[in-house]
Design a protein around this motif. Structure first.
Motif, PDB file in Angstrom:
ATOM      1  N   ASP A   1       1.349  -1.194   0.242  1.00  0.00           N
ATOM      2  CA  ASP A   1       0.236  -0.216  -0.110  1.00  0.00           C
ATOM      3  C   ASP A   1       0.575   1.401  -0.081  1.00  0.00           C
ATOM      4  O   ASP A   1       1.137   1.883   1.086  1.00  0.00           O
ATOM      5  N   ALA A   2       1.046   2.064  -0.859  1.00  0.00           N
ATOM      6  CA  ALA A   2       1.966   3.272  -0.741  1.00  0.00           C
ATOM      7  C   ALA A   2       2.016   4.451  -0.375  1.00  0.00           C
ATOM      8  O   ALA A   2       2.926   4.765   0.091  1.00  0.00           O
ATOM      9  N   GLU A   3       0.478   4.643  -0.108  1.00  0.00           N
ATOM     10  CA  GLU A   3       0.068   5.642   0.318  1.00  0.00           C
ATOM     11  C   GLU A   3      -0.086   5.448   2.005  1.00  0.00           C
ATOM     12  O   GLU A   3       1.048   6.355   2.088  1.00  0.00           O
ATOM     13  N   LYS A   4      -0.064   4.331   2.350  1.00  0.00           N
ATOM     14  CA  LYS A   4       0.207   4.174   3.333  1.00  0.00           C
ATOM     15  C   LYS A   4       2.215   3.878   4.123  1.00  0.00           C
ATOM     16  O   LYS A   4       2.080   4.651   4.600  1.00  0.00           O
ATOM     17  N   VAL A   5       2.845   3.838   2.968  1.00  0.00           N
ATOM     18  CA  VAL A   5       4.457   3.968   2.953  1.00  0.00           C
ATOM     19  C   VAL A   5       4.438   5.301   2.824  1.00  0.00           C
ATOM     20  O   VAL A   5       5.351   5.981   4.112  1.00  0.00           O
ATOM     21  N   ALA A   6       3.633   6.514   2.143  1.00  0.00           N
ATOM     22  CA  ALA A   6       4.353   7.724   1.694  1.00  0.00           C
ATOM     23  C   ALA A   6       3.254   8.640   3.037  1.00  0.00           C
ATOM     24  O   ALA A   6       3.963   9.993   3.230  1.00  0.00           O
ATOM     25  N   ALA A   7       2.554   8.000   4.010  1.00  0.00           N
ATOM     26  CA  ALA A   7       1.747   8.472   4.634  1.00  0.00           C
ATOM     27  C   ALA A   7       2.690  10.249   5.642  1.00  0.00           C
ATOM     28  O   ALA A   7       2.253  10.487   6.825  1.00  0.00           O
TER      29      ALA A   7
ATOM     30  N   LYS B   1       4.461  11.888   4.756  1.00  0.00           N
ATOM     31  CA  LYS B   1       4.386  13.379   5.010  1.00  0.00           C
ATOM     32  C   LYS B   1       3.292  14.668   5.715  1.00  0.00           C
ATOM     33  O   LYS B   1       3.416  15.436   5.603  1.00  0.00           O
ATOM     34  N   SER B   2       2.297  13.362   5.763  1.00  0.00           N
ATOM     35  CA  SER B   2       1.081  14.386   6.935  1.00  0.00           C
ATOM     36  C   SER B   2       1.774  13.462   8.667  1.00  0.00           C
ATOM     37  O   SER B   2       0.127  13.821   8.881  1.00  0.00           O
ATOM     38  N   SER B   3       2.593  13.229   9.014  1.00  0.00           N
ATOM     39  CA  SER B   3       2.754  12.607  10.406  1.00  0.00           C
ATOM     40  C   SER B   3       2.521  11.045  10.643  1.00  0.00           C
ATOM     41  O   SER B   3       2.290  11.355  11.845  1.00  0.00           O
ATOM     42  N   GLU B   4       2.181  10.595   9.899  1.00  0.00           N
ATOM     43  CA  GLU B   4       1.787   9.059  10.018  1.00  0.00           C
ATOM     44  C   GLU B   4       2.777   8.637  10.053  1.00  0.00           C
ATOM     45  O   GLU B   4       3.035   7.858   8.527  1.00  0.00           O
ATOM     46  N   ILE B   5       3.462   7.778  11.321  1.00  0.00           N
ATOM     47  CA  ILE B   5       4.573   6.487  10.678  1.00  0.00           C
ATOM     48  C   ILE B   5       4.251   5.496  10.429  1.00  0.00           C
ATOM     49  O   ILE B   5       3.434   4.556  10.950  1.00  0.00           O
ATOM     50  N   ASN B   6       4.022   4.733   9.293  1.00  0.00           N
ATOM     51  CA  ASN B   6       3.796   3.053   9.071  1.00  0.00           C
ATOM     52  C   ASN B   6       5.377   1.832   8.075  1.00  0.00           C
ATOM     53  O   ASN B   6       5.371   2.493   7.293  1.00  0.00           O
TER      54      ASN B   6
ATOM     55  N   THR C   1       7.308  -3.918  12.151  1.00  0.00           N
ATOM     56  CA  THR C   1       6.449  -3.449  11.693  1.00  0.00           C
ATOM     57  C   THR C   1       5.246  -2.602  12.423  1.00  0.00           C
ATOM     58  O   THR C   1       5.030  -3.194  13.631  1.00  0.00           O
ATOM     59  N   ILE C   2       5.035  -1.462  12.399  1.00  0.00           N
ATOM     60  CA  ILE C   2       5.209  -0.330  13.571  1.00  0.00           C
ATOM     61  C   ILE C   2       4.336   0.723  12.882  1.00  0.00           C
ATOM     62  O   ILE C   2       4.285   1.255  11.470  1.00  0.00           O
ATOM     63  N   HIS C   3       2.981   1.620  13.773  1.00  0.00           N
ATOM     64  CA  HIS C   3       1.903   2.878  13.172  1.00  0.00           C
ATOM     65  C   HIS C   3       1.832   3.495  13.853  1.00  0.00           C
ATOM     66  O   HIS C   3       2.090   2.841  14.906  1.00  0.00           O
ATOM     67  N   PHE C   4       2.594   4.128  13.765  1.00  0.00           N
ATOM     68  CA  PHE C   4       2.606   6.156  15.140  1.00  0.00           C
ATOM     69  C   PHE C   4       2.578   6.959  14.422  1.00  0.00           C
ATOM     70  O   PHE C   4       2.413   6.771  13.061  1.00  0.00           O
ATOM     71  N   SER C   5       2.064   7.831  15.047  1.00  0.00           N
ATOM     72  CA  SER C   5       2.274   9.252  14.567  1.00  0.00           C
ATOM     73  C   SER C   5       2.792  10.138  14.990  1.00  0.00           C
ATOM     74  O   SER C   5       3.161   9.925  16.250  1.00  0.00           O
ATOM     75  N   ASN C   6       3.878  10.995  13.877  1.00  0.00           N
ATOM     76  CA  ASN C   6       4.488  12.323  15.060  1.00  0.00           C
ATOM     77  C   ASN C   6       4.343  13.195  16.080  1.00  0.00           C
ATOM     78  O   ASN C   6       4.573  13.171  16.704  1.00  0.00           O
ATOM     79  N   ASN C   7       2.453  12.700  16.036  1.00  0.00           N
ATOM     80  CA  ASN C   7       1.180  13.770  17.169  1.00  0.00           C
ATOM     81  C   ASN C   7       2.045  12.801  18.397  1.00  0.00           C
ATOM     82  O   ASN C   7       0.983  13.095  19.775  1.00  0.00           O
ATOM     83  N   ASN C   8       1.818  11.250  18.485  1.00  0.00           N
ATOM     84  CA  ASN C   8       2.184  10.946  19.889  1.00  0.00           C
ATOM     85  C   ASN C   8       3.154  11.099  20.688  1.00  0.00           C
ATOM     86  O   ASN C   8       4.269  11.105  19.672  1.00  0.00           O
ATOM     87  N   THR C   9       3.431  11.000  21.635  1.00  0.00           N
ATOM     88  CA  THR C   9       4.112  11.205  22.211  1.00  0.00           C
ATOM     89  C   THR C   9       5.519   9.796  22.324  1.00  0.00           C
ATOM     90  O   THR C   9       5.215   8.660  22.145  1.00  0.00           O
ATOM     91  N   LEU C  10       6.500  10.363  22.744  1.00  0.00           N
ATOM     92  CA  LEU C  10       7.379   9.546  22.916  1.00  0.00           C
ATOM     93  C   LEU C  10       7.484   7.750  23.759  1.00  0.00           C
ATOM     94  O   LEU C  10       7.449   6.761  23.291  1.00  0.00           O
ATOM     95  N   SER C  11       6.772   8.373  24.617  1.00  0.00           N
ATOM     96  CA  SER C  11       6.465   7.036  25.893  1.00  0.00           C
ATOM     97  C   SER C  11       5.425   6.208  25.083  1.00  0.00           C
ATOM     98  O   SER C  11       4.949   4.759  25.014  1.00  0.00           O
TER      99      SER C  11
END
Length: 293
Positions: free
Chosen positions: A207-213, A215-220, A254-264
């Protein structure tokens, strides 16, 4: 951070060196004109003849200097752009194409394109949305590899210290290869994974869109090494992660998180996946195997 420079020189050196070179050539030419007129051509009697020869030589010298200046002018200065850790950056290239730079990434490109549109991903991850131009191929060089398109959108991940290199296509078609061969033509939702250590590659569907997500602070991250996972944490949160390389480098994540999530929050996910305890001390993170696991 933007720097204008030419490869192998400090900013401004090229301009000074070019001016010195042109002045040296001009001085040498004028010296030769004087020598030719008043040296071995002393037998020419009339001033008119001497002036005619001088004018002819000056014209030829001027033409040479003109072309020399043109050649110098045609060498476009290089621009280097870096996205600082913890920040993303968007760039508009000279042809109107757009590049997104992930945190800690660096790209280089000329201030104007010539017959081809060629850029270099020096280190990191970048997403390219390329303006279509049938007459001018767009080329991205990264490590030992390059990608060539006419107009499309794709993501490139190349870290010098990570063996795993990936190119993922979100739109259009991309030719991927190295100096010796073309590995294949990738279309939307195709990804080429290249191993820098083994110099092997394979192509898979994703899923290429998820790989490039990102850009909008979502990390996959899909099946990445533990070293890359740690690097992502360091680039995203501006920390240094300490861990036992021998015990953990073999781990695949394999992990999914957001730049907006805290490091903890992210460390809790990693703890669940790999049974690793963590300690946060300012900008230092310590990961260790959970003794109860």
């Amino acid at each position: 951070m933007i720097q204008r420079r030419k490869p192998g020189h400090n900013p401004g050196d090229d301009h000074l060196q070019d001016e010195k070179a042109m002045l040296a050539i001009e001085k040498e030419m004028l010296h030769n004109i004087h020598k030719e007129i008043y040296g071995r051509w002393h037998f020419i009697k009339t001033s008119a003849a001497k002036y005619a020869i001088a004018a002819s030589l000056v014209l030829m010298c001027s033409a040479v200097l003109f072309y020399f200046k043109l050649s110098v002018k045609d060498k476009a200065a290089m621009i280097a752009v870096t996205a600082k850790k913890g920040n993303l950056k968007t760039i508009t290239l000279p042809d109107g194409s757009t590049v997104w730079l992930n945190s800690g990434s660096t790209i280089k490109f000329p201030e104007r394109f010539g017959k081809t549109r060629e850029v270099q991903l020096v280190n990191g991850e970048a997403y390219f949305d390329v303006k279509h131009d049938n007459s001018s191929p767009f080329i991205v060089n990264y490590g030992r590899l390059h990608a060539q398109v006419l107009g499309t959108a794709f993501n490139v991940k190349f870290y010098k210290n990570i063996s795993d290199v990936r190119l993922t296509v979100t739109r259009g078609c991309v030719a991927v290869g190295n100096k010796g061969e073309t590995f294949g033509l990738l279309t939307a939702d195709k990804e080429m994974v290249y191993d820098q250590e083994k110099t092997t590659h394979h192509i898979r569907t994703i899923d290429a869109e998820k790989v490039a997500a990102w850009k909008s602070s979502e990390i996959n991250l899909y099946s990445v090494s533990f070293g890359e996972l740690v690097m992502r944490l360091e680039n995203t949160y501006g920390v240094h992660v300490n861990y036992n390389h021998k015990k953990n480098d073999h781990l695949i994540t394999t992990i999914h998180f957001s730049n907006n999530n805290t490091l903890s929050y992210v460390l809790e996910i990693i703890k669940t996946i790999h049974h690793l305890d963590y300690v946060l001390k300012g900008k230092e993170v310590y990961l260790a195997k959970n003794e109860n696991s």
